[in-house]
Design a protein around this motif. Structure first.
Motif, PDB file in Angstrom:
ATOM      1  N   ASN A   1       0.805  -1.226   0.000  1.00 25.60           N
ATOM      2  CA  ASN A   1       0.000   0.000   0.000  1.00 25.60           C
ATOM      3  C   ASN A   1       0.832   1.267   0.000  1.00 25.60           C
ATOM      4  O   ASN A   1       0.280   2.360  -0.150  1.00 25.60           O
ATOM      5  N   ASP A   2       2.136   1.140   0.162  1.00 27.23           N
ATOM      6  CA  ASP A   2       3.012   2.316   0.240  1.00 27.23           C
ATOM      7  C   ASP A   2       3.858   2.416  -1.021  1.00 27.23           C
ATOM      8  O   ASP A   2       4.478   1.437  -1.443  1.00 27.23           O
ATOM      9  N   GLY A   3       3.917   3.586  -1.596  1.00 27.29           N
ATOM     10  CA  GLY A   3       4.665   3.808  -2.832  1.00 27.29           C
ATOM     11  C   GLY A   3       6.164   3.676  -2.690  1.00 27.29           C
ATOM     12  O   GLY A   3       6.883   3.710  -3.693  1.00 27.29           O
ATOM     13  N   LEU A   4       6.667   3.517  -1.478  1.00 23.46           N
ATOM     14  CA  LEU A   4       8.107   3.354  -1.281  1.00 23.46           C
ATOM     15  C   LEU A   4       8.620   2.025  -1.815  1.00 23.46           C
ATOM     16  O   LEU A   4       9.794   1.901  -2.158  1.00 23.46           O
ATOM     17  N   THR A   5       7.755   1.020  -1.856  1.00 22.60           N
ATOM     18  CA  THR A   5       8.198  -0.317  -2.237  1.00 22.60           C
ATOM     19  C   THR A   5       7.810  -0.649  -3.677  1.00 22.60           C
ATOM     20  O   THR A   5       6.906  -0.045  -4.259  1.00 22.60           O
ATOM     21  N   ASN A   6       8.484  -1.637  -4.218  1.00 22.33           N
ATOM     22  CA  ASN A   6       8.173  -2.128  -5.560  1.00 22.33           C
ATOM     23  C   ASN A   6       7.201  -3.293  -5.451  1.00 22.33           C
ATOM     24  O   ASN A   6       7.511  -4.437  -5.765  1.00 22.33           O
ATOM     25  N   ALA A   7       6.005  -2.988  -4.977  1.00 23.95           N
ATOM     26  CA  ALA A   7       4.949  -3.984  -4.809  1.00 23.95           C
ATOM     27  C   ALA A   7       3.628  -3.239  -4.680  1.00 23.95           C
ATOM     28  O   ALA A   7       3.547  -2.239  -3.962  1.00 23.95           O
ATOM     29  N   GLY A   8       2.593  -3.699  -5.395  1.00 27.58           N
ATOM     30  CA  GLY A   8       1.319  -3.006  -5.325  1.00 27.58           C
ATOM     31  C   GLY A   8       1.427  -1.580  -5.834  1.00 27.58           C
ATOM     32  O   GLY A   8       2.020  -1.313  -6.879  1.00 27.58           O
ATOM     33  N   PHE A   9       0.847  -0.637  -5.085  1.00 35.54           N
ATOM     34  CA  PHE A   9       0.908   0.771  -5.467  1.00 35.54           C
ATOM     35  C   PHE A   9       2.355   1.260  -5.516  1.00 35.54           C
ATOM     36  O   PHE A   9       3.140   1.010  -4.604  1.00 35.54           O
ATOM     37  N   GLY A  10       2.702   1.947  -6.592  1.00 38.01           N
ATOM     38  CA  GLY A  10       4.052   2.476  -6.717  1.00 38.01           C
ATOM     39  C   GLY A  10       5.055   1.512  -7.302  1.00 38.01           C
ATOM     40  O   GLY A  10       6.258   1.787  -7.310  1.00 38.01           O
ATOM     41  N   SER A  11       4.567   0.376  -7.815  1.00 37.33           N
ATOM     42  CA  SER A  11       5.472  -0.617  -8.397  1.00 37.33           C
ATOM     43  C   SER A  11       6.186  -0.069  -9.633  1.00 37.33           C
ATOM     44  O   SER A  11       5.725   0.888 -10.271  1.00 37.33           O
ATOM     45  N   ASN A  12       7.297  -0.721  -9.987  1.00 32.75           N
ATOM     46  CA  ASN A  12       7.956  -0.427 -11.255  1.00 32.75           C
ATOM     47  C   ASN A  12       6.977  -0.622 -12.403  1.00 32.75           C
ATOM     48  O   ASN A  12       6.138  -1.519 -12.364  1.00 32.75           O
ATOM     49  N   LEU A  13       7.114   0.199 -13.436  1.00 32.98           N
ATOM     50  CA  LEU A  13       6.251   0.092 -14.609  1.00 32.98           C
ATOM     51  C   LEU A  13       6.924  -0.752 -15.685  1.00 32.98           C
ATOM     52  O   LEU A  13       8.147  -0.708 -15.848  1.00 32.98           O
ATOM     53  N   ASN A  14       6.109  -1.513 -16.415  1.00 30.04           N
ATOM     54  CA  ASN A  14       6.671  -2.321 -17.492  1.00 30.04           C
ATOM     55  C   ASN A  14       6.978  -1.446 -18.703  1.00 30.04           C
ATOM     56  O   ASN A  14       6.841  -0.220 -18.661  1.00 30.04           O
ATOM     57  N   PHE A  15       7.362  -2.060 -19.805  1.00 26.46           N
ATOM     58  CA  PHE A  15       7.799  -1.295 -20.972  1.00 26.46           C
ATOM     59  C   PHE A  15       6.696  -0.398 -21.518  1.00 26.46           C
ATOM     60  O   PHE A  15       6.965   0.655 -22.090  1.00 26.46           O
ATOM     61  N   GLU A  16       5.451  -0.808 -21.314  1.00 28.48           N
ATOM     62  CA  GLU A  16       4.315  -0.029 -21.791  1.00 28.48           C
ATOM     63  C   GLU A  16       3.842   1.008 -20.780  1.00 28.48           C
ATOM     64  O   GLU A  16       2.868   1.728 -21.029  1.00 28.48           O
ATOM     65  N   GLY A  17       4.503   1.080 -19.633  1.00 27.42           N
ATOM     66  CA  GLY A  17       4.118   2.046 -18.615  1.00 27.42           C
ATOM     67  C   GLY A  17       2.972   1.593 -17.735  1.00 27.42           C
ATOM     68  O   GLY A  17       2.250   2.420 -17.162  1.00 27.42           O
ATOM     69  N   LYS A  18       2.798   0.272 -17.603  1.00 30.57           N
ATOM     70  CA  LYS A  18       1.730  -0.288 -16.789  1.00 30.57           C
ATOM     71  C   LYS A  18       2.290  -1.069 -15.604  1.00 30.57           C
ATOM     72  O   LYS A  18       3.427  -1.542 -15.638  1.00 30.57           O
ATOM     73  N   VAL A  19       1.476  -1.205 -14.542  1.00 29.41           N
ATOM     74  CA  VAL A  19       1.852  -2.002 -13.377  1.00 29.41           C
ATOM     75  C   VAL A  19       1.339  -3.430 -13.557  1.00 29.41           C
ATOM     76  O   VAL A  19       0.141  -3.640 -13.792  1.00 29.41           O
ATOM     77  N   GLU A  20       2.234  -4.384 -13.466  1.00 29.12           N
ATOM     78  CA  GLU A  20       1.887  -5.806 -13.464  1.00 29.12           C
ATOM     79  C   GLU A  20       2.610  -6.451 -12.287  1.00 29.12           C
ATOM     80  O   GLU A  20       3.834  -6.347 -12.178  1.00 29.12           O
ATOM     81  N   CYS A  21       1.863  -7.096 -11.413  1.00 28.15           N
ATOM     82  CA  CYS A  21       2.432  -7.593 -10.158  1.00 28.15           C
ATOM     83  C   CYS A  21       2.389  -9.113 -10.037  1.00 28.15           C
ATOM     84  O   CYS A  21       1.520  -9.773 -10.602  1.00 28.15           O
ATOM     85  N   ASP A  22       3.346  -9.627  -9.282  1.00 32.17           N
ATOM     86  CA  ASP A  22       3.410 -11.040  -8.906  1.00 32.17           C
ATOM     87  C   ASP A  22       3.345 -11.135  -7.382  1.00 32.17           C
ATOM     88  O   ASP A  22       3.845 -10.256  -6.680  1.00 32.17           O
ATOM     89  N   ALA A  23       2.781 -12.223  -6.875  1.00 39.22           N
ATOM     90  CA  ALA A  23       2.774 -12.457  -5.426  1.00 39.22           C
ATOM     91  C   ALA A  23       2.604 -13.948  -5.157  1.00 39.22           C
ATOM     92  O   ALA A  23       1.935 -14.651  -5.919  1.00 39.22           O
ATOM     93  N   CYS A  24       3.202 -14.394  -4.067  1.00 36.94           N
ATOM     94  CA  CYS A  24       3.171 -15.815  -3.719  1.00 36.94           C
ATOM     95  C   CYS A  24       3.132 -15.957  -2.203  1.00 36.94           C
ATOM     96  O   CYS A  24       3.727 -15.147  -1.479  1.00 36.94           O
ATOM     97  N   ILE A  25       2.447 -16.994  -1.726  1.00 36.67           N
ATOM     98  CA  ILE A  25       2.388 -17.281  -0.299  1.00 36.67           C
ATOM     99  C   ILE A  25       2.408 -18.795  -0.103  1.00 36.67           C
ATOM    100  O   ILE A  25       1.854 -19.544  -0.910  1.00 36.67           O
ATOM    101  N   CYS A  26       3.077 -19.251   0.945  1.00 38.89           N
ATOM    102  CA  CYS A  26       3.148 -20.690   1.217  1.00 38.89           C
ATOM    103  C   CYS A  26       3.319 -20.913   2.716  1.00 38.89           C
ATOM    104  O   CYS A  26       3.714 -20.004   3.450  1.00 38.89           O
ATOM    105  N   ASP A  27       3.006 -22.130   3.174  1.00 41.65           N
ATOM    106  CA  ASP A  27       3.206 -22.445   4.585  1.00 41.65           C
ATOM    107  C   ASP A  27       3.864 -23.810   4.735  1.00 41.65           C
ATOM    108  O   ASP A  27       3.972 -24.580   3.772  1.00 41.65           O
TER     109      ASP A  27
END
Length: 404
Positions: free
Chosen positions: A64-90
């Motif tokens: 939720n914070d633009g300081l990180t490269n995740a969610g809001f404020g993520s790096n933009l791809n070549f087209e200038g869009k945000v595309e995100c990955d996420a994973c969780i495991c236990d």
């Protein structure tokens, strides 16, 4: 699946903000953000939440914070869009992830919902429930599950002013180099590889790991990184003696080629009592540098629990340098303590980039510990750095009595 006795007073969370080159002012702001993520996760652990829920809460704060490269404020791809990955495991063997997803506020939330849903059997006609969805398929699944609070009205709502400015800067460099047929690598593009992550031990003794990332700046649209791949970006497992959870950050392609989180996790979980876990992390870092010929970066955050039931150990918080001798380390951890049924909880991290930020908090204290591991000797000049394996800075051990 083993059913462990609940211990309401024993749990732990650690988070990281990624690796790369981090300006001093950003380190200060990230410290506050990492502290907030730990505190939010500890609060849900206090209420009896699972380790998976806790890492998800921590990652959501970072997204939720633009300081990180995740969610809001993520790096933009070549087209200038945000595309995100996420994973969780236990450590019970459950895993779920999303890749190259657009228009979702918290990618880790969708991965967590996939994880929870996959535990509830099959669908009608015995259709197996998905655990890994990408692109529009992942977004459509979220709509089908009525996760309306996660679906944004516009993909562009994830773009921060800073991310847009950074994209414009590097896109100009790319275009100028391309027009001049000049493959000029003299810039800090490769420093912007900061996947965020978390590892957790809950009051039942289970472990979880999670990662989330906007990926490389100027990445090819549709590119999926290690943050979506179980065994690459994160890993968790348990056996009769040990449990482990790993969260990685760095250059996704090289991490995926080696399935590095799984490799580290397997080495740690099969650790004998005569081995030092920090040496495994250090060896992995050195091997990663030797095996990659580009400016690949790597950061590792791992938690390892070891069951030394009926053994005599003095368990305490320890700060050890990675090149500390094995005999010296063992002499620090063994004594005539009469503890019974104790789990030794080790939290370790290391990196090959100039900077890595982590924070941790446990039920044994009311304060959050934040540390930015800095190795400025790696920085050659304004635009280059020499990759070195930063020594493992510390191992945290605290008691966890399972026979209260």
């Amino acid at each position: 699946m083993a059913v462990l006795e609940k211990n309401e007073n024993q749990y732990f969370i650690a988070v990281h903000s990624g690796v790369g080159f981090i300006e001093h002012e950003d380190r200060i702001n990230l410290s506050h953000l990492l502290e907030k993520a730990c505190k939010e996760a500890i609060e849900v652990l206090k209420q009896g939440a699972s380790c998976a829920s806790a890492v998800s809460v921590a990652i959501e704060i970072l997204e939720n914070d633009g300081l990180t490269n995740a969610g809001f404020g993520s790096n933009l791809n070549f087209e200038g869009k945000v595309e995100c990955d996420a994973c969780i495991c236990d450590s019970n063997g459950f895993y779920a992830s999303v890749g190259s997803i657009r228009g979702i506020k918290n990618p880790i939330n969708i991965a967590t919902k996939l994880l929870e849903d996959s535990k509830n059997g099959t669908e009608i006609m015995c259709r197996v429930k998905p655990i890994f969805l990408v692109g529009e398929g992942a977004k459509n699944w979220a709509q089908n599950k009525q996760l309306t609070d996660q679906i944004l009205s516009s993909d562009d709502l994830l773009i921060s002013k800073e991310a847009k400015e950074s994209w414009e800067y590097y896109k100009d460099i790319w275009n100028n180099n391309n027009n001049n047929n000049n493959n000029n690598n003299n810039n800090k593009l490769f420093w912007k590889q900061d996947t965020v992550g978390a590892v957790c031990l809950d009051s039942y003794g289970y472990l979880a790991a999670a990662v989330s990332s906007g990926g490389l700046i100027l990445k090819w649209p549709g590119r999926i990184g290690e943050a979506a791949i179980f065994g690459a970006g994160c890993w968790a497992k348990s056996n009769k003696n040990n449990s482990v959870a790993c969260s990685l950050t760095g250059t996704g392609e090289d991490i995926m080629r080696t399935m590095l989180a799984q490799q580290i996790g397997e080495n740690l979980i099969n650790l004998s009592k005569y081995q030092m876990p920090e040496q495994i992390i250090q060896t992995t870092l050195n091997q990663f540098i030797k095996s990659t010929h580009t400016n690949s970066q790597l950061g590792i955050l791992s938690i390892l629990t070891q069951n030394f039931k009926n053994k005599k150990y003095k368990l305490k918080k320890k700060f050890k340098h990675a090149n500390e001798s094995q005999s010296q380390s063992q002499s620090q951890s063994q004594s005539q303590s009469q503890s019974h049924g104790i789990e030794l909880v080790n939290v370790l991290f290391g990196h090959t980039a100039p900077h890595m930020g982590i924070a941790w908090m446990s039920s044994e204290g009311n304060t959050t510990n934040v540390k930015f591991s800095v190795d400025n000797k790696q920085i050659v000049n304004e635009n280059e750095f020499e990759r070195k394996a930063q020594s493992i800075n510390f191992t945290i051990n605290f008691t966890r009595n399972k026979n209260n």
